[in-house]
Design an enzyme around this catalytic site. Structure first.
Site, PDB file in Angstrom:
ATOM      1  N   LYS A  38     108.787 -29.393 -77.234  1.00  0.00           N
ATOM      2  CA  LYS A  38     108.115 -30.585 -76.697  1.00  0.00           C
ATOM      3  C   LYS A  38     108.124 -31.698 -77.750  1.00  0.00           C
ATOM      4  O   LYS A  38     108.408 -31.451 -78.927  1.00  0.00           O
ATOM      5  CB  LYS A  38     106.685 -30.230 -76.296  1.00  0.00           C
ATOM      6  N   ARG A 133      90.841 -26.577 -72.219  1.00  0.00           N
ATOM      7  CA  ARG A 133      91.781 -27.659 -71.996  1.00  0.00           C
ATOM      8  C   ARG A 133      92.344 -27.390 -70.607  1.00  0.00           C
ATOM      9  O   ARG A 133      91.649 -27.600 -69.633  1.00  0.00           O
ATOM     10  CB  ARG A 133      92.828 -27.652 -73.118  1.00  0.00           C
ATOM     11  N   TYR A 261      99.054 -53.571-101.945  1.00  0.00           N
ATOM     12  CA  TYR A 261      97.953 -54.180-101.183  1.00  0.00           C
ATOM     13  C   TYR A 261      96.616 -53.565-101.576  1.00  0.00           C
ATOM     14  O   TYR A 261      96.510 -52.357-101.772  1.00  0.00           O
ATOM     15  CB  TYR A 261      98.157 -53.946 -99.688  1.00  0.00           C
TER      16      TYR A 261
END
Ligand SMILES: *Cc1c(COP(=O)(O)O)cnc(C)c1O
Length: 372
Positions: A38, A133, A261
């Site tokens: 998958k 689930r 940054y």
């Protein structure tokens, strides 16, 4: 002439896939092995994964386009749709591509009951044994089985469930015992093949779990489901993906200089750093902090400062030979037999190897190392 690409690339190692599949076979005793492909084969690409995993007994996935791709590649064996149909007309594709499919809810049985097919389907009836689930609860499972069994559209019914904690303890106790007990209590006298184990259960719980089919996902790609309790050496798994790039710039820092940054890293001594053509727009996790491991020319170093969109920075202080053009392995197989496991990088970034593999972006060229 085509322009030179950025130096970043992902290498997919078919020999490692084949090795890991053999490991699943060795662990799974007498069971057949679903190679779980998958999510574009966990980011490795269906075609590349097929090259290394074609020795599997079947392929499990959940996307119809990927199933179709496998058929186009010439796979004639079993393909299992782990989430089954999403709408009634998906069953026509199942018939056409000869896909086996999970059945986890009443709606999917309703669609089957209305489906016109010449060839009855093989289905995997899924129990929700505790993960909550997908699947029928233990109390609803037998009624679903009886209903399916009465349908002329259904040929063979296999039984499946999925463990939530096969990789660890659950509340300090055995991670699978409660689900295994729930599954067995309800299915004991039902006919049909069983599929219970994912990679973690295959590696850790095989003798206890009776499975006719194991579902080997992450272990096929060399990811360790129970890292850091165990590592890849413990389970004898090899990285199937290498993400690598090069140093495209070098800076010399003085104490007090900062990097990138947010100036999240400050040099406390003179140091040399290398700028690598790899950033979060390539799929490298932005969350990886200073200190995340990397290989430079096959030698271990660390990142410094924030990961930006197209670049990240590595410490060259202890690597005087390294510099402009040096090869940087973000994870996977480095030069001269060096290895940096994806699980280690994932952990530094507060995630798991699964997420990193799946997150490689389209702008990263993928190349296949074919079977030897
Ligand atoms: C993804 C998936 C697997 C594979 O899990 P791994 O941990 O990668 O081995 C197995 N079963 C189901 C139902 C899945 O969705």
């Amino acid at each position: 002439m085509r322009p030179m690409p950025r130096p970043i690339e992902a290498l997919i190692h078919a020999p490692a896939l084949a090795h890991n599949l053999a490991r699943a076979r060795a662990c799974a005793a007498d069971a057949k092995v679903w190679a779980v492909v998958k999510a574009n084969a966990y980011g490795h690409g269906i075609a590349a994964a097929y090259e290394g995993l074609r020795g599997a007994d079947g392929f499990a996935l959940l996307d119809f386009a990927e199933a179709e791709q496998l058929r186009q590649l010439g796979w004639r064996g079993p393909i299992l749709l782990l989430e089954g149909a999403f709408e009634a007309r998906d069953l026509e594709l199942c018939s056409r591509l000869r896909l086996w499919h999970a059945v986890h809810c009443q709606e999917q049985i309703d669609w089957l009951a209305m489906h016109k097919t010449h060839e009855p389907h093989r289905v995997f009836l899924k129990m929700n044994s505790g993960m909550n689930r997908l699947g029928f609860t233990p109390s609803a499972f037998r009624a679903a089985w009886t209903r399916l069994n009465a349908l002329p559209q259904v040929d063979e019914i296999s039984l499946m469930t999925h463990f939530s904690d096969a990789d660890a303890l659950r509340f300090g106790q055995d991670g699978i015992a409660h689900q295994l007990a729930a599954f067995e209590a309800v299915t004991q006298d039902l006919p049909g093949e069983r599929s219970l184990s994912n990679s973690a259960a295959t590696l850790r719980h095989t003798p206890r779990v009776r499975s006719d089919w194991v579902r080997a996902g992450i272990m096929s790609y060399g990811g360790v489901p129970d890292y850091p309790e165990h590592d890849a050496a413990h389970w004898d798994l090899r990285p199937a993906m290498t993400l690598r790039s090069r140093i495209i710039g070098v800076q010399n820092l003085q104490p007090g200089d900062t990097v990138g940054y947010g100036s999240s890293f400050t040099a406390d001594k003179p140091m040399r750093i290398g700028i690598v053509a790899c950033g979060y727009a390539d799929g490298y996790p932005r969350h990886c902090p200073t200190g995340t491991p990397v290989l430079v020319d096959g030698r271990r170093s660390r990142t410094v400062g924030r990961v930006s969109m197209d670049m990240l920075t590595v410490d060259l202080s202890d690597l005087p030979q390294a510099g402009f053009g040096s090869e940087v392995t973000l994870w996977g197989q480095g030069p001269k037999g060096s290895v940096l496991h994806i699980d280690e990088v994932a952990r530094a970034g507060g995630t798991i190897g699964y997420e990193l593999m799946c997150a490689i972006t389209r702008r990263v060229p993928m190349h296949l190392e074919a079977l030897g």
